[in-house]
Design an enzyme around this catalytic site. Structure first.
Site, short mmCIF file in Angstrom:
data_model
loop_
_atom_site.label_atom_id
_atom_site.label_comp_id
_atom_site.label_asym_id
_atom_site.label_seq_id
_atom_site.Cartn_x
_atom_site.Cartn_y
_atom_site.Cartn_z
N LYS A 172 0.83 -1.19 0.00
CA LYS A 172 0.00 0.00 0.00
C LYS A 172 0.87 1.24 0.00
CE LYS A 172 0.77 1.89 3.38
NZ LYS A 172 2.05 2.37 4.03
N TYR B 233 -4.50 4.07 6.15
CA TYR B 233 -5.09 3.19 7.17
C TYR B 233 -6.33 3.82 7.79
CZ TYR B 233 -0.91 0.28 7.02
OH TYR B 233 0.09 -0.55 6.61
#
Ligand code: NDP
Length: 373
Positions: free
Chosen positions: A141, A226
């Site tokens: 990510k 996140y």
């Protein structure tokens, strides 16, 4: 530690891995042969691309604990690392590549999955090359810097008949799975308000994370993602609009290329709202949801664990697992079983988040509310 957290991760993973062990298959979900899956060896071979901090300190150690995959190869631009890793992990020389020789991995039957762990701006190129080499791919990510890159990566995997996963380790983490359940199943009634923030104080100002061309931005790209995921997975909804603000820089020289601190707010279709902070100047790591009939939270919520959680009714008690081992085992268990990977960890999910990252920057730069629906 609670009685539940003292359950060993081996037992936990054994329970989630049982079906893959008992129902082996010789092809993947797309009918492609799985090269490592011969004889008694039911572990997929993973090659890590980019032997930096995450590969060295988290992924390689986790691959010593996995049941459904193993560290089979490496791709590195640093010859000294190749020497160190081949010795430490007993990797044969034929499974070592650099960035120029990488495409030859197409001929290597030991490698089933390529795991791209490079700076963000390099993800697209190496995912596409890995897919073209006929390998399944896991990409760290954020999946890429732009939505267009994400689409090209998804298209390359599809064209190669291979699966593409993003390194969303928390989807395999029990505390996170529990707050997903609490929110999405409305255990405390509908979620009304979410506070999701992830931030830390960054060190070395010369690293690629501080260069917009390599990172795509600052704290938002690195850890803010996140908080985006957190707001999405506790509501189970996709945001319909976003507003955002940059904070003034307290260290303008250090943060000359990327943001230091950013705030953003999502509105969801149910009327739920979320507020988030991400920063490279000070720390916070919290996911809190206020619902009609109570609340729940994780703090810490996004790091490598152990995560901690509580609700308005008491503590959340779940097994503690190695996030990276659970994630790679989860992905490889599905590949071995010939299953299509779950939506929430695929390239499509990565693309959704990259779209939101871009919208947050657009909102902060323009001061406007950006519609997402
Ligand atoms: P590092 O800077 O520690 O490592 C990156 C590695 O990429 C380098 O060591 C190097 O490996 C290789 N590399 C190739 N070209 C370059 C270049 N031009 N500049 C810098 N490095 C280069 O980064 P991390 O390991 O911390 O992060 C890598 C990726 O993993 C990022 O996308 C990050 O967001 C993600 N990440 C995900 C985490 C998670 O929890 N899911 C946690 C941490 C990171 P070599 O010398 O072998 O060529």
């Amino acid at each position: 530690m609670s009685p539940i957290t003292s359950l060993s991760r081996r037992h936990f993973l054994a329970s989630i891995g049982a079906s893959a062990l008992t129902v082996p298959s010789l092809t993947d979900a797309l009918g492609q042969p799985l090269s490592s899956q011969t004889g008694q060896d039911k572990k997929l071979g993973i090659a890590l691309v980019g032997l930096g901090s995450y590969s060295k300190n988290q992924l390689a150690p986790a691959l010593q604990q996995t049941q459904h995959c193993r560290l089979a190869g490496i791709v590195t631009g640093t010859p000294a690392k190749a020497t160190e890793w081949t010795q430490k992990y007993n990797i044969p020389a034929k499974n070592v590549y650099d960035y120029k020789t990488f495409d030859r991995i197409i001929d290597n039957p030991d490698i089933d999955v390529v795991y791209v762990v490079l700076p963000n701006s390099m993800h697209a190129e190496y995912v596409i090359r890995a897919a073209q080499a006929g390998k399944h791919v896991i990409c760290e990510k954020p999946m890429a810097i732009t939505e267009k890159e994400c689409q090209a990566m998804i298209d390359a995997a599809r064209k190669a008949n291979k699966q593409l996963a993003v390194g969303y380790r928390l989807h395999y983490e029990p505390f996170t799975q529990e707050v997903m359940r609490l929110g999405q199943q409305k255990v405390f009634g509908p979620v009304k308000f979410v506070e999701a923030s992830d931030a830390f104080r960054i060190g070395d100002p010369s690293q690629w994370r501080m260069k917009k061309s390599m990172a795509g931005g600052g704290a938002l790209m690195d850890v803010g993602i996140y908080a985006i995921q957190g707001a999405r997975y506790v509501t189970g909804e996709e945001p319909v609009s976003v507003t955002a603000q940059f904070s003034p820089k307290t260290e303008p020289e250090k943060f000359k290329d990327v943001e230091e601190t950013i705030f953003w707010q999502f509105r969801f279709p149910s009327g739920a709202v979320s507020t988030s902070t991400s920063s490279y100047t000070a720390g916070v790591e919290r996911l809190y949801a206020s619902c009609e009939k109570g609340w729940f939270e994780l703090a810490p919520a996004f790091g490598y664990g152990p995560l901690k959680g509580r609700t308005s009714k008491g503590p959340i008690e779940m097994p503690v697992v190695n996030h990276q081992a659970a994630h790679m085992d989860g992905v490889c268990k599905d590949l071995l079983a010939g299953k299509t990977l779950p939506n929430h960890i695929t390239g499509e999910e990565g693309k959704r988040d990259v779209r939101l990252l871009q919208a947050i920057y657009q909102a902060a730069e323009t001061g406007r509310t950006i519609k997402l629906a």
